[in-house]
Design a protein around this motif. Structure first.
Motif, mmCIF file in Angstrom:
data_model
loop_
_atom_site.group_PDB
_atom_site.id
_atom_site.type_symbol
_atom_site.label_atom_id
_atom_site.label_comp_id
_atom_site.label_asym_id
_atom_site.label_seq_id
_atom_site.Cartn_x
_atom_site.Cartn_y
_atom_site.Cartn_z
ATOM 1 N N LYS A 54 0.840 -1.196 0.000
ATOM 2 C CA LYS A 54 0.000 0.000 0.000
ATOM 3 C C LYS A 54 0.877 1.248 0.000
ATOM 4 C CE LYS A 54 -3.586 -1.949 2.947
ATOM 5 N NZ LYS A 54 -4.298 -1.687 4.208
ATOM 6 N N GLY A 55 1.986 1.180 0.721
ATOM 7 C CA GLY A 55 2.904 2.314 0.758
ATOM 8 C C GLY A 55 3.450 2.663 -0.615
ATOM 9 N N ALA A 56 3.662 1.652 -1.453
ATOM 10 C CA ALA A 56 4.149 1.899 -2.811
ATOM 11 C C ALA A 56 3.099 2.626 -3.640
ATOM 12 C CB ALA A 56 4.549 0.590 -3.480
ATOM 13 N N VAL A 57 1.823 2.320 -3.418
ATOM 14 C CA VAL A 57 0.743 3.029 -4.118
ATOM 15 C C VAL A 57 0.715 4.482 -3.648
ATOM 16 C CG1 VAL A 57 -1.736 3.155 -4.549
ATOM 17 C CG2 VAL A 57 -0.642 0.942 -4.342
ATOM 18 N N LEU A 58 0.833 4.679 -2.345
ATOM 19 C CA LEU A 58 0.865 6.036 -1.802
ATOM 20 C C LEU A 58 2.049 6.798 -2.397
ATOM 21 C CD1 LEU A 58 -0.189 8.208 0.088
ATOM 22 C CD2 LEU A 58 1.137 7.144 1.922
ATOM 23 N N GLY A 59 3.185 6.156 -2.490
ATOM 24 C CA GLY A 59 4.357 6.789 -3.093
ATOM 25 C C GLY A 59 4.114 7.189 -4.538
ATOM 26 N N ALA A 60 3.424 6.338 -5.285
ATOM 27 C CA ALA A 60 3.103 6.652 -6.689
ATOM 28 C C ALA A 60 2.176 7.860 -6.767
ATOM 29 C CB ALA A 60 2.466 5.439 -7.371
ATOM 30 N N ARG A 61 1.208 7.934 -5.870
ATOM 31 C CA ARG A 61 0.284 9.075 -5.862
ATOM 32 C C ARG A 61 1.022 10.359 -5.495
ATOM 33 N NH1 ARG A 61 -2.730 12.259 -8.107
ATOM 34 N NH2 ARG A 61 -4.199 13.387 -6.819
ATOM 35 N N LEU A 62 1.899 10.285 -4.505
ATOM 36 C CA LEU A 62 2.667 11.458 -4.123
ATOM 37 C C LEU A 62 3.540 11.937 -5.284
ATOM 38 C CD1 LEU A 62 3.651 10.451 -0.484
ATOM 39 C CD2 LEU A 62 2.053 12.245 -1.159
ATOM 40 N N GLN A 63 4.065 11.003 -6.036
ATOM 41 C CA GLN A 63 4.866 11.355 -7.221
ATOM 42 C C GLN A 63 4.016 12.115 -8.223
ATOM 43 O OE1 GLN A 63 8.230 10.851 -8.088
ATOM 44 N NE2 GLN A 63 7.672 12.161 -9.805
ATOM 45 N N GLN A 64 2.772 11.680 -8.418
ATOM 46 C CA GLN A 64 1.876 12.378 -9.345
ATOM 47 C C GLN A 64 1.603 13.806 -8.872
ATOM 48 O OE1 GLN A 64 -1.576 9.837 -9.438
ATOM 49 N NE2 GLN A 64 -0.795 8.636 -11.153
ATOM 50 N N LEU A 91 9.213 8.297 2.501
ATOM 51 C CA LEU A 91 8.690 7.738 3.740
ATOM 52 C C LEU A 91 7.668 6.642 3.466
ATOM 53 C CD1 LEU A 91 8.697 8.042 6.848
ATOM 54 C CD2 LEU A 91 6.869 9.719 6.569
ATOM 55 N N ALA A 92 6.812 6.872 2.481
ATOM 56 C CA ALA A 92 5.792 5.881 2.128
ATOM 57 C C ALA A 92 6.425 4.581 1.678
ATOM 58 C CB ALA A 92 4.872 6.422 1.032
ATOM 59 N N ARG A 93 7.594 4.669 1.036
ATOM 60 C CA ARG A 93 8.283 3.460 0.578
ATOM 61 C C ARG A 93 8.948 2.722 1.730
ATOM 62 N NH1 ARG A 93 10.177 6.960 -3.668
ATOM 63 N NH2 ARG A 93 12.133 7.126 -2.554
ATOM 64 N N SER A 94 9.365 3.449 2.760
ATOM 65 C CA SER A 94 10.222 2.819 3.757
ATOM 66 C C SER A 94 9.588 2.592 5.126
ATOM 67 C CB SER A 94 11.505 3.638 3.921
ATOM 68 O OG SER A 94 11.196 4.926 4.414
ATOM 69 N N VAL A 95 8.548 3.300 5.447
ATOM 70 C CA VAL A 95 7.963 3.198 6.787
ATOM 71 C C VAL A 95 7.036 1.993 6.870
ATOM 72 C CG1 VAL A 95 6.440 4.354 8.432
ATOM 73 C CG2 VAL A 95 8.137 5.654 7.197
ATOM 74 N N GLU A 96 7.179 1.227 7.942
ATOM 75 C CA GLU A 96 6.312 0.059 8.132
ATOM 76 C C GLU A 96 4.862 0.484 8.305
ATOM 77 O OE1 GLU A 96 6.954 -3.245 8.059
ATOM 78 O OE2 GLU A 96 8.960 -2.714 7.368
ATOM 79 N N SER A 97 4.627 1.469 9.117
ATOM 80 C CA SER A 97 3.258 1.919 9.343
ATOM 81 C C SER A 97 2.943 3.091 8.437
ATOM 82 C CB SER A 97 3.063 2.347 10.800
ATOM 83 O OG SER A 97 1.814 2.978 10.954
ATOM 84 N N ALA A 98 1.938 2.964 7.606
ATOM 85 C CA ALA A 98 1.571 4.024 6.674
ATOM 86 C C ALA A 98 0.866 5.181 7.381
ATOM 87 C CB ALA A 98 0.677 3.465 5.572
#
Length: 124
Positions: A54-64, A91-98
């Motif tokens: 899920k963090g990777a999806v959040l990271g993709a959205r932040l990139q957009q 942070l979204a890529r590396s943090v355990e807790s989103a």
């Protein structure tokens, strides 16, 4: 997304878009992927074809969001906001807790709203 078919690119974008809505509405840590996958008519395997977490999806959205800011703005405040977004993406890529990434993103959103409001008032 280099080398992906048009269908895979579209699916990737659909996941990011729907996840963004889902995470804002329900939070990142609430429940599993099932509601998101059901809304997209995809399987869990379909999700993991595109993202590791899920963090990777959040990271993709932040990139957009960062890319959109970069295109639309070139002032000093926007540079600071883009830097903050880049940090949130990492942070979204590396943090355990989103949850922490969500709080950071909410802070960035609040800053953006203030900047937009100040700009609108200055333009009047």
């Amino acid at each position: 997304m280099h080398g992906l078919s048009d269908h895979n690119v579209q699916t990737h974008q659909r996941i990011v878009k729907e996840a963004s809505v889902h995470f804002r509405r329900d939070g990142i840590d609430t429940g599993g992927l099932q509601p998101l996958m059901k809304a997209l008519n995809l399987t869990h395997g379909g999700f993991y074809t595109h993202f590791k977490s899920k963090g990777a999806v959040l990271g993709a959205r932040l990139q957009q969001v960062e890319t959109a800011l970069r295109i639309e703005n070139d002032d000093e405040q926007s540079v600071v906001l883009m830097s903050t977004l880049a940090g949130a993406r990492a942070l979204a890529r590396s943090v355990e807790s989103a949850q922490l990434a969500t709080r950071l993103l909410n802070g960035v959103r609040a800053s953006l709203k203030k900047q937009i409001s100040a700009g609108e008032k200055a333009g009047q």
